[in-house]
Design a protein around this motif. Structure first.
Motif: not given
Length: 296
Positions: A208, A211-212, A215, A236, A239
Protein backbone atom coordinates in the motif's frame (compact mmCIF):
# COMPACT_ATOMS: atom_id res chain seq x y z
CA UNK A 1 -38.82 -106.36 -11.85
CA UNK A 2 -37.66 -108.05 -8.65
CA UNK A 3 -34.03 -107.23 -9.51
CA UNK A 4 -34.94 -103.56 -9.96
CA UNK A 5 -36.69 -103.49 -6.58
CA UNK A 6 -33.76 -105.28 -4.96
CA UNK A 7 -31.26 -102.81 -6.42
CA UNK A 8 -33.35 -99.91 -5.16
CA UNK A 9 -33.57 -101.39 -1.66
CA UNK A 10 -29.83 -102.13 -1.61
CA UNK A 11 -29.21 -98.50 -2.64
CA UNK A 12 -31.39 -97.29 0.21
CA UNK A 13 -29.56 -99.57 2.67
CA UNK A 14 -26.19 -98.39 1.36
CA UNK A 15 -27.25 -94.75 1.75
CA UNK A 16 -28.39 -95.40 5.32
CA UNK A 17 -25.14 -97.17 6.15
CA UNK A 18 -23.01 -94.41 4.64
CA UNK A 19 -25.18 -91.80 6.32
CA UNK A 20 -24.57 -93.45 9.69
CA UNK A 21 -20.82 -93.44 9.08
CA UNK A 22 -20.83 -89.82 7.97
CA UNK A 23 -22.89 -88.73 10.97
CA UNK A 24 -20.63 -90.62 13.37
CA UNK A 25 -17.55 -89.05 11.81
CA UNK A 26 -19.13 -85.58 11.92
CA UNK A 27 -20.22 -85.98 15.54
CA UNK A 28 -16.74 -87.12 16.55
CA UNK A 29 -15.26 -83.93 15.07
CA UNK A 30 -17.97 -81.77 16.64
CA UNK A 31 -17.34 -83.32 20.07
CA UNK A 32 -13.63 -82.50 19.76
CA UNK A 33 -14.47 -78.88 18.84
CA UNK A 34 -16.99 -78.70 21.66
CA UNK A 35 -14.47 -79.93 24.24
CA UNK A 36 -11.96 -77.31 23.06
CA UNK A 37 -14.61 -74.57 23.34
CA UNK A 38 -15.69 -75.70 26.82
CA UNK A 39 -12.06 -75.88 27.91
CA UNK A 40 -11.36 -72.35 26.63
CA UNK A 41 -14.40 -71.12 28.52
CA UNK A 42 -13.59 -72.74 31.86
CA UNK A 43 -9.89 -71.82 31.72
CA UNK A 44 -10.74 -68.13 31.17
CA UNK A 45 -14.08 -67.97 32.93
CA UNK A 46 -13.44 -64.45 34.26
CA UNK A 47 -13.49 -63.16 30.69
CA UNK A 48 -17.08 -64.32 30.29
CA UNK A 49 -18.73 -62.90 33.41
CA UNK A 50 -21.15 -60.83 31.31
CA UNK A 51 -22.51 -63.88 29.47
CA UNK A 52 -22.12 -66.59 32.14
CA UNK A 53 -25.79 -67.55 32.28
CA UNK A 54 -26.67 -67.57 28.55
CA UNK A 55 -23.46 -69.33 27.51
CA UNK A 56 -23.81 -72.05 30.14
CA UNK A 57 -27.39 -72.54 28.98
CA UNK A 58 -26.00 -73.06 25.46
CA UNK A 59 -23.56 -75.65 26.80
CA UNK A 60 -26.48 -77.41 28.46
CA UNK A 61 -28.49 -77.35 25.22
CA UNK A 62 -25.51 -78.76 23.32
CA UNK A 63 -25.15 -81.64 25.79
CA UNK A 64 -28.83 -82.42 25.31
CA UNK A 65 -28.41 -82.45 21.54
CA UNK A 66 -25.52 -84.92 21.78
CA UNK A 67 -27.73 -87.17 23.94
CA UNK A 68 -30.59 -86.80 21.45
CA UNK A 69 -28.20 -87.84 18.67
CA UNK A 70 -27.31 -91.09 20.46
CA UNK A 71 -30.97 -91.83 21.17
CA UNK A 72 -31.91 -91.24 17.52
CA UNK A 73 -29.07 -93.47 16.34
CA UNK A 74 -30.24 -96.28 18.65
CA UNK A 75 -33.73 -95.98 17.14
CA UNK A 76 -32.34 -95.84 13.60
CA UNK A 77 -34.15 -92.52 13.09
CA UNK A 78 -31.78 -91.41 10.39
CA UNK A 79 -33.95 -88.54 9.20
CA UNK A 80 -34.00 -87.14 12.73
CA UNK A 81 -30.26 -87.76 13.12
CA UNK A 82 -29.45 -85.48 10.17
CA UNK A 83 -31.45 -82.63 11.69
CA UNK A 84 -29.73 -83.07 15.08
CA UNK A 85 -26.26 -83.11 13.53
CA UNK A 86 -27.06 -79.91 11.65
CA UNK A 87 -28.35 -78.27 14.86
CA UNK A 88 -25.22 -79.30 16.78
CA UNK A 89 -22.98 -77.99 13.99
CA UNK A 90 -24.78 -74.64 14.03
CA UNK A 91 -24.69 -74.21 17.79
CA UNK A 92 -20.99 -75.14 18.05
CA UNK A 93 -20.08 -72.76 15.22
CA UNK A 94 -21.86 -69.95 17.11
CA UNK A 95 -20.22 -70.91 20.41
CA UNK A 96 -16.78 -70.85 18.78
CA UNK A 97 -17.34 -67.30 17.51
CA UNK A 98 -18.69 -66.17 20.88
CA UNK A 99 -15.72 -67.62 22.77
CA UNK A 100 -13.27 -65.99 20.34
CA UNK A 101 -14.91 -62.56 20.25
CA UNK A 102 -16.34 -62.00 23.74
CA UNK A 103 -13.00 -61.07 25.31
CA UNK A 104 -11.99 -58.48 22.65
CA UNK A 105 -15.55 -57.12 22.62
CA UNK A 106 -15.41 -56.56 26.38
CA UNK A 107 -11.87 -55.18 26.13
CA UNK A 108 -12.91 -52.62 23.53
CA UNK A 109 -16.30 -51.78 25.06
CA UNK A 110 -15.31 -51.65 28.71
CA UNK A 111 -11.69 -50.49 28.63
CA UNK A 112 -10.12 -49.28 25.38
CA UNK A 113 -12.93 -47.14 23.96
CA UNK A 114 -14.04 -45.53 27.28
CA UNK A 115 -10.38 -44.72 28.01
CA UNK A 116 -9.72 -43.12 24.64
CA UNK A 117 -13.03 -41.21 24.77
CA UNK A 118 -12.13 -39.74 28.18
CA UNK A 119 -8.72 -38.73 26.88
CA UNK A 120 -10.20 -37.16 23.75
CA UNK A 121 -12.74 -35.19 25.80
CA UNK A 122 -9.99 -33.98 28.14
CA UNK A 123 -7.75 -32.84 25.28
CA UNK A 124 -10.66 -31.25 23.41
CA UNK A 125 -11.67 -29.25 26.50
CA UNK A 126 -8.09 -28.06 27.01
CA UNK A 127 -7.79 -27.02 23.35
CA UNK A 128 -11.11 -25.17 23.53
CA UNK A 129 -9.78 -23.25 26.52
CA UNK A 130 -6.69 -22.40 24.47
CA UNK A 131 -8.82 -20.82 21.76
CA UNK A 132 -9.30 -23.68 19.32
CA UNK A 133 -12.64 -24.18 17.58
CA UNK A 134 -13.36 -27.93 17.40
CA UNK A 135 -17.11 -27.79 16.86
CA UNK A 136 -16.81 -29.23 13.35
CA UNK A 137 -15.56 -32.52 14.86
CA UNK A 138 -18.86 -33.03 16.80
CA UNK A 139 -16.92 -34.78 19.55
CA UNK A 140 -19.54 -34.66 22.33
CA UNK A 141 -22.28 -35.93 20.01
CA UNK A 142 -20.09 -38.76 18.71
CA UNK A 143 -19.16 -39.78 22.26
CA UNK A 144 -22.86 -39.99 23.17
CA UNK A 145 -23.61 -42.05 20.05
CA UNK A 146 -20.65 -44.33 20.75
CA UNK A 147 -21.90 -45.01 24.28
CA UNK A 148 -25.33 -45.91 22.88
CA UNK A 149 -23.78 -48.29 20.36
CA UNK A 150 -21.61 -49.92 23.02
CA UNK A 151 -24.67 -50.48 25.22
CA UNK A 152 -26.51 -51.99 22.26
CA UNK A 153 -23.56 -54.30 21.54
CA UNK A 154 -23.54 -55.51 25.16
CA UNK A 155 -27.31 -56.01 25.08
CA UNK A 156 -26.86 -58.24 22.03
CA UNK A 157 -23.92 -59.98 23.66
CA UNK A 158 -26.19 -60.97 26.56
CA UNK A 159 -28.26 -63.00 24.09
CA UNK A 160 -25.07 -64.32 22.43
CA UNK A 161 -25.45 -62.17 19.33
CA UNK A 162 -21.99 -60.92 18.32
CA UNK A 163 -22.59 -60.37 14.61
CA UNK A 164 -20.51 -57.38 13.41
CA UNK A 165 -19.95 -56.30 17.04
CA UNK A 166 -16.17 -56.52 16.92
CA UNK A 167 -16.07 -54.73 13.56
CA UNK A 168 -18.25 -51.91 14.92
CA UNK A 169 -16.09 -51.52 18.01
CA UNK A 170 -12.84 -51.47 16.02
CA UNK A 171 -14.32 -48.86 13.68
CA UNK A 172 -15.37 -46.82 16.70
CA UNK A 173 -11.91 -47.03 18.26
CA UNK A 174 -10.21 -46.08 14.96
CA UNK A 175 -12.46 -43.01 14.70
CA UNK A 176 -11.51 -41.71 18.14
CA UNK A 177 -7.87 -42.53 17.51
CA UNK A 178 -8.01 -40.48 14.29
CA UNK A 179 -9.04 -37.42 16.33
CA UNK A 180 -5.48 -37.16 17.68
CA UNK A 181 -4.39 -36.52 14.11
CA UNK A 182 -7.11 -33.86 13.76
CA UNK A 183 -5.86 -32.19 16.94
CA UNK A 184 -2.29 -32.16 15.60
CA UNK A 185 -3.51 -30.68 12.31
CA UNK A 186 -5.30 -27.91 14.19
CA UNK A 187 -2.13 -27.10 16.16
CA UNK A 188 -0.04 -27.01 13.00
CA UNK A 189 -2.71 -24.93 11.25
CA UNK A 190 -2.72 -22.44 14.13
CA UNK A 191 1.01 -21.84 13.81
CA UNK A 192 0.71 -21.50 10.04
CA UNK A 193 -2.22 -19.09 10.42
CA UNK A 194 -0.40 -16.93 12.98
CA UNK A 195 2.76 -16.81 10.86
CA UNK A 196 0.85 -15.96 7.69
CA UNK A 197 -1.44 -13.37 9.31
CA UNK A 198 1.53 -11.41 10.64
CA UNK A 199 3.51 -11.69 7.41
CA UNK A 200 0.51 -10.81 5.23
CA UNK A 201 -0.22 -7.68 7.26
CA UNK A 202 3.34 -6.42 6.80
CA UNK A 203 3.29 -7.21 3.08
CA UNK A 204 -0.08 -5.50 2.63
CA UNK A 205 1.13 -2.36 4.40
CA UNK A 206 4.34 -2.33 2.36
CA UNK A 207 2.46 -2.73 -0.94
CA UNK A 208 0.00 0.00 0.00
CA UNK A 209 2.81 2.41 0.87
CA UNK A 210 4.66 1.70 -2.37
CA UNK A 211 1.54 1.94 -4.49
CA UNK A 212 0.43 5.17 -2.75
CA UNK A 213 3.84 6.69 -3.37
CA UNK A 214 3.63 5.66 -7.01
CA UNK A 215 0.09 7.00 -7.24
CA UNK A 216 1.24 10.42 -5.99
CA UNK A 217 3.88 10.55 -8.73
CA UNK A 218 1.47 9.73 -11.52
CA UNK A 219 0.76 13.36 -12.45
CA UNK A 220 4.48 13.99 -12.79
CA UNK A 221 4.96 10.80 -14.83
CA UNK A 222 2.03 11.60 -17.10
CA UNK A 223 3.39 15.10 -17.72
CA UNK A 224 7.03 13.99 -18.19
CA UNK A 225 6.39 11.09 -20.54
CA UNK A 226 3.13 12.11 -22.17
CA UNK A 227 1.34 9.00 -20.81
CA UNK A 228 -2.27 8.10 -21.57
CA UNK A 229 -4.84 6.39 -19.31
CA UNK A 230 -3.95 2.99 -20.70
CA UNK A 231 -0.36 3.45 -19.50
CA UNK A 232 -1.32 4.42 -15.96
CA UNK A 233 -4.36 2.19 -15.38
CA UNK A 234 -2.21 -0.52 -13.76
CA UNK A 235 -1.72 1.69 -10.69
CA UNK A 236 -5.47 2.06 -10.21
CA UNK A 237 -5.99 -1.65 -10.79
CA UNK A 238 -3.40 -2.55 -8.15
CA UNK A 239 -4.95 -0.05 -5.73
CA UNK A 240 -8.41 -1.61 -6.10
CA UNK A 241 -7.07 -5.14 -5.81
CA UNK A 242 -5.15 -4.16 -2.69
CA UNK A 243 -8.40 -2.89 -1.17
CA UNK A 244 -10.04 -6.24 -1.94
CA UNK A 245 -7.16 -8.16 -0.41
CA UNK A 246 -7.22 -5.94 2.69
CA UNK A 247 -10.98 -6.55 3.02
CA UNK A 248 -10.44 -10.33 2.73
CA UNK A 249 -7.68 -10.15 5.33
CA UNK A 250 -9.86 -8.17 7.75
CA UNK A 251 -12.76 -10.63 7.30
CA UNK A 252 -10.48 -13.55 8.21
CA UNK A 253 -9.24 -11.67 11.28
CA UNK A 254 -12.86 -11.11 12.37
CA UNK A 255 -13.61 -14.82 11.93
CA UNK A 256 -10.56 -15.57 14.05
CA UNK A 257 -11.57 -13.16 16.81
CA UNK A 258 -15.11 -14.54 16.89
CA UNK A 259 -13.81 -18.14 16.84
CA UNK A 260 -16.18 -18.82 13.95
CA UNK A 261 -13.85 -21.17 12.06
CA UNK A 262 -11.23 -23.72 13.08
CA UNK A 263 -7.59 -22.92 12.41
CA UNK A 264 -7.48 -25.55 9.67
CA UNK A 265 -9.91 -23.43 7.63
CA UNK A 266 -8.51 -20.07 8.73
CA UNK A 267 -5.03 -21.06 7.57
CA UNK A 268 -6.42 -22.08 4.16
CA UNK A 269 -8.18 -18.72 3.82
CA UNK A 270 -5.03 -16.89 4.89
CA UNK A 271 -3.03 -18.86 2.31
CA UNK A 272 -5.39 -17.62 -0.40
CA UNK A 273 -4.76 -14.04 0.74
CA UNK A 274 -1.02 -14.79 0.76
CA UNK A 275 -1.19 -15.96 -2.87
CA UNK A 276 -3.13 -12.85 -3.91
CA UNK A 277 -0.56 -10.62 -2.24
CA UNK A 278 2.17 -12.46 -4.14
CA UNK A 279 0.36 -11.76 -7.42
CA UNK A 280 0.02 -8.07 -6.52
CA UNK A 281 3.71 -7.88 -5.63
CA UNK A 282 4.54 -9.18 -9.10
CA UNK A 283 2.19 -6.68 -10.74
CA UNK A 284 3.58 -3.76 -8.75
CA UNK A 285 7.18 -4.80 -9.45
CA UNK A 286 6.40 -4.97 -13.17
CA UNK A 287 4.72 -1.54 -13.10
CA UNK A 288 7.65 0.08 -11.27
CA UNK A 289 10.07 -1.49 -13.73
CA UNK A 290 8.09 -0.15 -16.68
CA UNK A 291 8.01 3.40 -15.29
CA UNK A 292 11.70 3.13 -14.43
CA UNK A 293 12.47 2.16 -18.00
CA UNK A 294 10.75 5.35 -19.19
CA UNK A 295 13.06 7.43 -17.02
CA UNK A 296 16.12 5.61 -18.33
Amino acid sequence: YLKTKADYLLGEIREITLSEERNREKITKLKAEYRAIASAYHENINDFVRIKNPIELQFENTDKLFSAFEAAMDKNSYTEVGKIVKAIDTIISNLKIIIEETKPICQFGEVSIPKIMDDILFKAKRMNNEGYNLEYLNINYNVEEANKKIQNIFDRLNVLDVEDSLFELKTMYDYFDSLYSDFDKEKAARKQYEDLSGANLKRCNKLENINNALYKKMDELVYSYDLVDEDTSIVEIIKNELLEVRESYDNIINLYRNKTLPYSKLSVEMEIVNDKIGELEDKLTTAIRQFGNLKE
